[in-house]
Scaffold this active site. Structure first.
Site, PDB file in Angstrom:
ATOM      1  N   THR A  77      74.045  33.151  28.438  1.00 32.54           N
ATOM      2  CA  THR A  77      74.269  31.695  28.464  1.00 32.54           C
ATOM      3  C   THR A  77      74.601  31.156  27.075  1.00 32.54           C
ATOM      4  O   THR A  77      75.042  30.012  26.950  1.00 32.54           O
ATOM      5  CB  THR A  77      73.036  30.936  29.022  1.00 32.54           C
ATOM      6  OG1 THR A  77      71.894  31.274  28.238  1.00 32.54           O
ATOM      7  CG2 THR A  77      72.778  31.298  30.464  1.00 32.54           C
ATOM      8  N   TYR A  99      61.260  30.841  35.198  1.00 30.78           N
ATOM      9  CA  TYR A  99      61.241  30.341  33.804  1.00 30.78           C
ATOM     10  C   TYR A  99      59.823  29.990  33.382  1.00 30.78           C
ATOM     11  O   TYR A  99      59.342  30.457  32.347  1.00 30.78           O
ATOM     12  CB  TYR A  99      62.150  29.122  33.719  1.00 30.78           C
ATOM     13  CG  TYR A  99      62.343  28.573  32.312  1.00 30.78           C
ATOM     14  CD1 TYR A  99      62.942  29.339  31.317  1.00 30.78           C
ATOM     15  CD2 TYR A  99      61.948  27.271  31.991  1.00 30.78           C
ATOM     16  CE1 TYR A  99      63.139  28.824  30.038  1.00 30.78           C
ATOM     17  CE2 TYR A  99      62.142  26.754  30.723  1.00 30.78           C
ATOM     18  CZ  TYR A  99      62.741  27.530  29.748  1.00 30.78           C
ATOM     19  OH  TYR A  99      62.934  27.014  28.492  1.00 30.78           O
ATOM     20  N   THR A 142      65.444  18.604  25.062  1.00 31.23           N
ATOM     21  CA  THR A 142      66.181  18.424  23.808  1.00 31.23           C
ATOM     22  C   THR A 142      67.674  18.328  24.130  1.00 31.23           C
ATOM     23  O   THR A 142      68.141  18.967  25.077  1.00 31.23           O
ATOM     24  CB  THR A 142      65.873  19.614  22.872  1.00 31.23           C
ATOM     25  OG1 THR A 142      64.469  19.623  22.625  1.00 31.23           O
ATOM     26  CG2 THR A 142      66.599  19.511  21.545  1.00 31.23           C
TER      27      THR A 142
END
Ligand code: UDP
Length: 319
Positions: free
Chosen positions: A38, A147, A177
């Site tokens: 990713t 996750y 973020t």
């Protein structure tokens, strides 16, 4: 002052690449490692000619040896819900095997170790705002578990290397973020809204938009991370912006900053989507004299040019 080598796993990712910049500015030589699942080389393009920087393509879920390092920053992992849903097993592996392998490198070279953990450790929290002492409310078998549980396991592994091998470890819990270098199609709320607003498409609100998040601009996040890396603290520390917004308020901010006339489009709420999230940052304030400086509207303005270019350069939209 010139420092030794720092290894950043996940160095081609969004936060990882900003961390590489900050470590270089701090005097380190930096090795960014990434399997590019990713992460993107474009995030490191500006460092191509930097003599103190090198990139190594490596899946850290496989054993590796970076050579002598002074500090290991373990940031490798898919991090957006869309990405970790698409890559569930690599996500579990990088949080577990990848954390062991990265800790082994730190142990071998007597290096410091820094784990990028996450607010997802708190799951769909019953305590609000979330303090580091809260153990969380996580569905261990739901779609987000690949996750959440990988990061919880990574924290447990990190604490074990501190206790059993005396590795000098640190753990940050990163809250939502955003900023330049986010992948425009990673499915997270800010890239989705920016892209939809800039293309004049409906902004997709999942559920009724009353769920909350607290958004931290990437420069603030990285400054908190650097400060924590130098601190004598081994227990997790929340680094995030405590200003909390509903997703509807977030959509309104994006519309205001982009000047877009896009409408809202309501869609189903994903399973186990946390209803509220806001960091209690009193520990970071006390230990690190850190608090975020950039509010959501200013951060979106600072990111606007990046998102404009990314939308302009898009060839095959994924969503
Ligand atoms: N969300 C949304 N529309 C989108 C993308 C996300 O309403 O196009 C919501 C999502 O359901 C969640 C919040 O925005 O409540 C933040 O989602 P994101 O994927 O950015 O990260 P999360 O905080 O859930 O890990």
């Amino acid at each position: 002052m010139s420092k030794g080598r720092a290894l950043v796993t996940g160095g081609a990712g969004f936060v990882g690449s900003h961390l590489c910049d900050a470590l270089l500015a701090d005097g380190y030589s930096v090795v960014a490692m990434d399997n590019l699942l990713t992460g993107r080389l474009a995030n490191l393009e500006h460092l191509r000619k930097e003599p103190r920087f090198e990139f190594v393509q490596q899946d850290v879920s496989e054993p590796f040896d970076s050579g002598t390092v002074e500090y290991v920053f373990h940031f490798a992992s898919p991090a957006s819900p869309v990405d970790y849903a698409a890559h569930g097993i690599p996500t579990l592996k990088v949080g577990s095997l990848g954390t062991f392998n990265s800790l082994e490198v730190a142990k071998k070279y007597g290096a410091g170790f820094f784990l990028a953990s996450t607010s997802e450790c708190y799951g769909d929290p019953l305590e609000h705002p979330q303090k580091e002492t809260y153990w969380g409310h996580v569905n261990p078998i739901g779609p987000r578990s690949v996750y959440d549980e990988a990061k919880r396991f990574a924290e447990a592994t990190t604490m074990a290397y501190l206790r059993y091998h005396k590795v000098n470890t640190h753990i940050v819990r990163i809250f939502n973020t955003y900023g330049p270098r986010m992948q425009i199609n990673d499915g997270r709320v800010i890239p989705n809204f920016m892209r939809q607003a800039l293309r004049g498409e409906g902004l997709t609100i999942y559920g009724d938009g009353s769920q909350t998040r607290s958004f931290c601009y990437v420069e603030d996040e990285v400054e908190g991370i650097l400060r924590l890396s130098r601190a004598e603290e081994h227990l997790p520390v929340n680094i995030g912006n405590p200003n909390e917004f509903t997703i509807l308020e977030c959509a309104q901010r994006v519309l205001a900053v982009t000047g877009s006339k896009s409408q809202l489009r309501y869609e189903g709420l994903p399973q186990d989507d946390p209803k509220q999230r806001r960091p209690d940052i009193s520990k970071a304030k006390r230990l690190l004299a850190w608090e975020p400086k950039v509010d959501l509207e200013s951060g979106l303005r600072k990111s606007l040019e990046y998102f404009r270019q990314a939308v302009g350069a898009e060839v095959s939209p994924r969503t």
